[in-house]
Write a protein that holds these residues in place. Sequence first.
Motif, PDB file in Angstrom:
ATOM      1  N   MET A 106       0.812  -1.161   0.191  1.00  0.00           N
ATOM      2  CA  MET A 106       0.209  -0.106   0.034  1.00  0.00           C
ATOM      3  C   MET A 106       1.134   1.264  -0.110  1.00  0.00           C
ATOM      4  N   GLU A 107       1.230   1.868  -1.043  1.00  0.00           N
ATOM      5  CA  GLU A 107       1.930   3.093  -1.310  1.00  0.00           C
ATOM      6  C   GLU A 107       1.263   4.276  -1.942  1.00  0.00           C
ATOM      7  N   PHE A 108       1.702   5.496  -1.483  1.00  0.00           N
ATOM      8  CA  PHE A 108       1.271   6.620  -1.884  1.00  0.00           C
ATOM      9  C   PHE A 108       2.224   7.167  -2.855  1.00  0.00           C
ATOM     10  N   GLY A 109       3.257   7.332  -2.625  1.00  0.00           N
ATOM     11  CA  GLY A 109       4.167   7.753  -3.554  1.00  0.00           C
ATOM     12  C   GLY A 109       4.811   9.113  -2.797  1.00  0.00           C
ATOM     13  N   PRO A 110       5.450  10.101  -3.417  1.00  0.00           N
ATOM     14  CA  PRO A 110       6.266  10.975  -2.765  1.00  0.00           C
ATOM     15  C   PRO A 110       5.142  12.026  -1.946  1.00  0.00           C
ATOM     16  N   ILE A 111       5.297  12.278  -0.718  1.00  0.00           N
ATOM     17  CA  ILE A 111       4.936  13.296   0.118  1.00  0.00           C
ATOM     18  C   ILE A 111       4.484  14.497  -0.716  1.00  0.00           C
ATOM     19  N   SER A 112       5.597  14.979  -1.475  1.00  0.00           N
ATOM     20  CA  SER A 112       5.398  16.141  -2.076  1.00  0.00           C
ATOM     21  C   SER A 112       4.331  16.407  -3.013  1.00  0.00           C
ATOM     22  N   ARG A 113       3.557  15.303  -3.217  1.00  0.00           N
ATOM     23  CA  ARG A 113       2.427  15.289  -4.074  1.00  0.00           C
ATOM     24  C   ARG A 113       1.330  16.124  -3.476  1.00  0.00           C
ATOM     25  N   LEU A 114       1.454  16.097  -2.096  1.00  0.00           N
ATOM     26  CA  LEU A 114       0.375  16.879  -1.415  1.00  0.00           C
ATOM     27  C   LEU A 114       0.946  18.162  -0.941  1.00  0.00           C
ATOM     28  N   SER A 115       0.037  19.295  -1.332  1.00  0.00           N
ATOM     29  CA  SER A 115       0.407  20.490  -0.667  1.00  0.00           C
ATOM     30  C   SER A 115       0.366  20.671   0.639  1.00  0.00           C
ATOM     31  N   GLN A 116       1.093  21.632   1.238  1.00  0.00           N
ATOM     32  CA  GLN A 116       1.331  21.870   2.805  1.00  0.00           C
ATOM     33  C   GLN A 116      -0.331  22.039   3.347  1.00  0.00           C
ATOM     34  N   ARG A 117      -1.160  22.527   2.808  1.00  0.00           N
ATOM     35  CA  ARG A 117      -2.701  22.793   3.213  1.00  0.00           C
ATOM     36  C   ARG A 117      -3.333  21.105   3.261  1.00  0.00           C
ATOM     37  N   LYS A 118      -2.912  20.507   2.212  1.00  0.00           N
ATOM     38  CA  LYS A 118      -3.965  18.859   2.120  1.00  0.00           C
ATOM     39  C   LYS A 118      -3.116  18.149   3.390  1.00  0.00           C
ATOM     40  N   GLN A 119      -1.702  18.318   3.393  1.00  0.00           N
ATOM     41  CA  GLN A 119      -1.065  17.526   4.655  1.00  0.00           C
ATOM     42  C   GLN A 119      -1.697  17.844   5.980  1.00  0.00           C
ATOM     43  N   LYS A 120      -1.892  19.356   6.025  1.00  0.00           N
ATOM     44  CA  LYS A 120      -2.596  19.730   7.401  1.00  0.00           C
ATOM     45  C   LYS A 120      -3.827  19.202   7.536  1.00  0.00           C
ATOM     46  N   ILE A 121      -4.750  19.364   6.438  1.00  0.00           N
ATOM     47  CA  ILE A 121      -6.155  18.823   6.698  1.00  0.00           C
ATOM     48  C   ILE A 121      -6.053  17.262   6.773  1.00  0.00           C
ATOM     49  N   LEU A 122      -5.312  16.415   6.226  1.00  0.00           N
ATOM     50  CA  LEU A 122      -5.251  15.105   6.246  1.00  0.00           C
ATOM     51  C   LEU A 122      -4.871  14.727   7.731  1.00  0.00           C
ATOM     52  N   ALA A 123      -3.602  15.447   8.565  1.00  0.00           N
ATOM     53  CA  ALA A 123      -3.279  15.212   9.633  1.00  0.00           C
ATOM     54  C   ALA A 123      -4.346  15.462  10.681  1.00  0.00           C
ATOM     55  N   ALA A 124      -5.170  16.596  10.408  1.00  0.00           N
ATOM     56  CA  ALA A 124      -6.416  16.910  11.198  1.00  0.00           C
ATOM     57  C   ALA A 124      -7.476  16.081  11.232  1.00  0.00           C
ATOM     58  N   VAL A 125      -7.631  15.482  10.072  1.00  0.00           N
ATOM     59  CA  VAL A 125      -8.872  14.323   9.993  1.00  0.00           C
ATOM     60  C   VAL A 125      -8.441  13.319  10.735  1.00  0.00           C
ATOM     61  N   VAL A 126      -7.213  12.803  10.764  1.00  0.00           N
ATOM     62  CA  VAL A 126      -6.704  11.538  11.589  1.00  0.00           C
ATOM     63  C   VAL A 126      -6.811  11.715  12.942  1.00  0.00           C
ATOM     64  N   ASP A 127      -6.277  12.920  13.160  1.00  0.00           N
ATOM     65  CA  ASP A 127      -6.258  13.476  14.733  1.00  0.00           C
ATOM     66  C   ASP A 127      -7.696  13.199  15.187  1.00  0.00           C
ATOM     67  N   ALA A 128      -8.550  14.178  14.671  1.00  0.00           N
ATOM     68  CA  ALA A 128      -9.935  14.206  15.003  1.00  0.00           C
ATOM     69  C   ALA A 128     -10.701  12.740  15.177  1.00  0.00           C
ATOM     70  N   TYR A 129     -10.472  12.162  14.070  1.00  0.00           N
ATOM     71  CA  TYR A 129     -11.139  10.915  13.976  1.00  0.00           C
ATOM     72  C   TYR A 129     -10.624   9.832  15.051  1.00  0.00           C
ATOM     73  N   VAL A 130      -9.493   9.845  15.420  1.00  0.00           N
ATOM     74  CA  VAL A 130      -8.819   8.998  16.635  1.00  0.00           C
ATOM     75  C   VAL A 130      -9.508   9.362  17.609  1.00  0.00           C
ATOM     76  N   GLU A 131      -9.667  10.700  17.955  1.00  0.00           N
ATOM     77  CA  GLU A 131      -9.870  11.343  19.399  1.00  0.00           C
ATOM     78  C   GLU A 131     -11.350  11.056  19.618  1.00  0.00           C
ATOM     79  N   THR A 132     -12.428  11.319  18.490  1.00  0.00           N
ATOM     80  CA  THR A 132     -13.754  11.254  18.642  1.00  0.00           C
ATOM     81  C   THR A 132     -14.497  10.025  18.157  1.00  0.00           C
ATOM     82  N   GLY A 133     -13.905   9.024  16.942  1.00  0.00           N
ATOM     83  CA  GLY A 133     -14.531   8.309  16.595  1.00  0.00           C
ATOM     84  C   GLY A 133     -15.872   8.612  15.626  1.00  0.00           C
ATOM     85  N   GLU A 134     -15.757   9.626  15.112  1.00  0.00           N
ATOM     86  CA  GLU A 134     -16.782  10.146  14.323  1.00  0.00           C
ATOM     87  C   GLU A 134     -16.262  10.712  13.010  1.00  0.00           C
TER      88      GLU A 134
END
Length: 354
Positions: free
Chosen positions: A1-29
């Motif tokens: 399961m590979e994605f490729g270079p992280i540079s494919r994601l803009s800084q904003r997309k990286q922040k949004i992905l990290a925020a989604v993971v953190d929020a989902y881990v915390e709430t389960g929603e």
Amino acid sequence: MEFGPISRLSQRKQKILAAVVDAYVETGEPVGSKVLAEQLGVSSATIRNEMADLAELGLLEQPHTSAGRIPSHLGYRVYIDHLMGKLSIPAEEQRYLDGMLLLNAYEPERLLENVSQVLAGMTRCAAVSTTPSGSEAMIRGVQFVQTSRRTAMVILMTSAGTMKNRIFRCDFDLTPEMMRIFFRVLNQHLAGLPVAAVTPGFIQSLGASLGELAILMSSALLAVLEVARDSMEAEIRLNGQTNLLFYPEFTDGNARRVMDFLESRQELSRLLFRKTEDSRAGSHVQVLIGEEIHRPELSDSSLLVARYAIDGQDAGVIGILGPTRMDYAKVMARLDYLAVSVGRMLTELLQEEE
């Protein structure tokens, strides 16, 4: 399961992905755009567009039409490998873990049982630990203890820190002199050899070289063969399986399938000791997510494994099996710390015995 270079994601997309993971881990929603807009200071429309792009890349999923987004297994992988911050164990928690380990620091098997119990309690997941495998270990020595008039115990000690024993019976009365002969002969021929070298053929050749003494030592030689075989196998300690019943991810029979797999010690051992390249830089912990485990019954699970070393040699593993929605940074930090601590304690114990 590979994605490729992280540079494919803009800084904003990286922040949004990290925020989604953190929020989902915390709430389960599922995480909606409004929550992220407030958190990141960007409009909801912009967040929705970015989340749609992340979904097209396979990093987010939408469980229901009107719901927010959740991380995909690939999203978790990108998060762990590139976006997750590294946590350190707080000093207070280090003291707690050290205190728990020290309770059984001089009994390797109880120490490893204790590790899996502590991990299961702290993570609310299933926790596993293995005793040191002797497959690559050397024989440090052989001891004999007379247990009755015609029986004795042979104890095989290895460089992996294992001590396995077996009772054997003779057809004659044992004497202290015979015990000394057994000790001298077997240490002369076995000390320093790989445990794996003690095969039926080796024992047969050793017996032939002993001449008449082989008749007296036949039972002891067979016991040595059996105890060497025992030393080759890593024993598994499993705790906290019932923790999985409390996660919504393990419903509709999923929990039963996972439990059945965990009870298959041979399959579990093969999985735990499988070499992977998924360890995060700077960490001893390997993370397998969903389909990366290559077991259909674990497709909604994550497995985190840390190897511990004794005197610089890979010896065994400790690990966690739980839902993909877990606090990876915290669990990895604990696994990493415990693996290093267990290895250090077992190394010190081994050196004290020399």
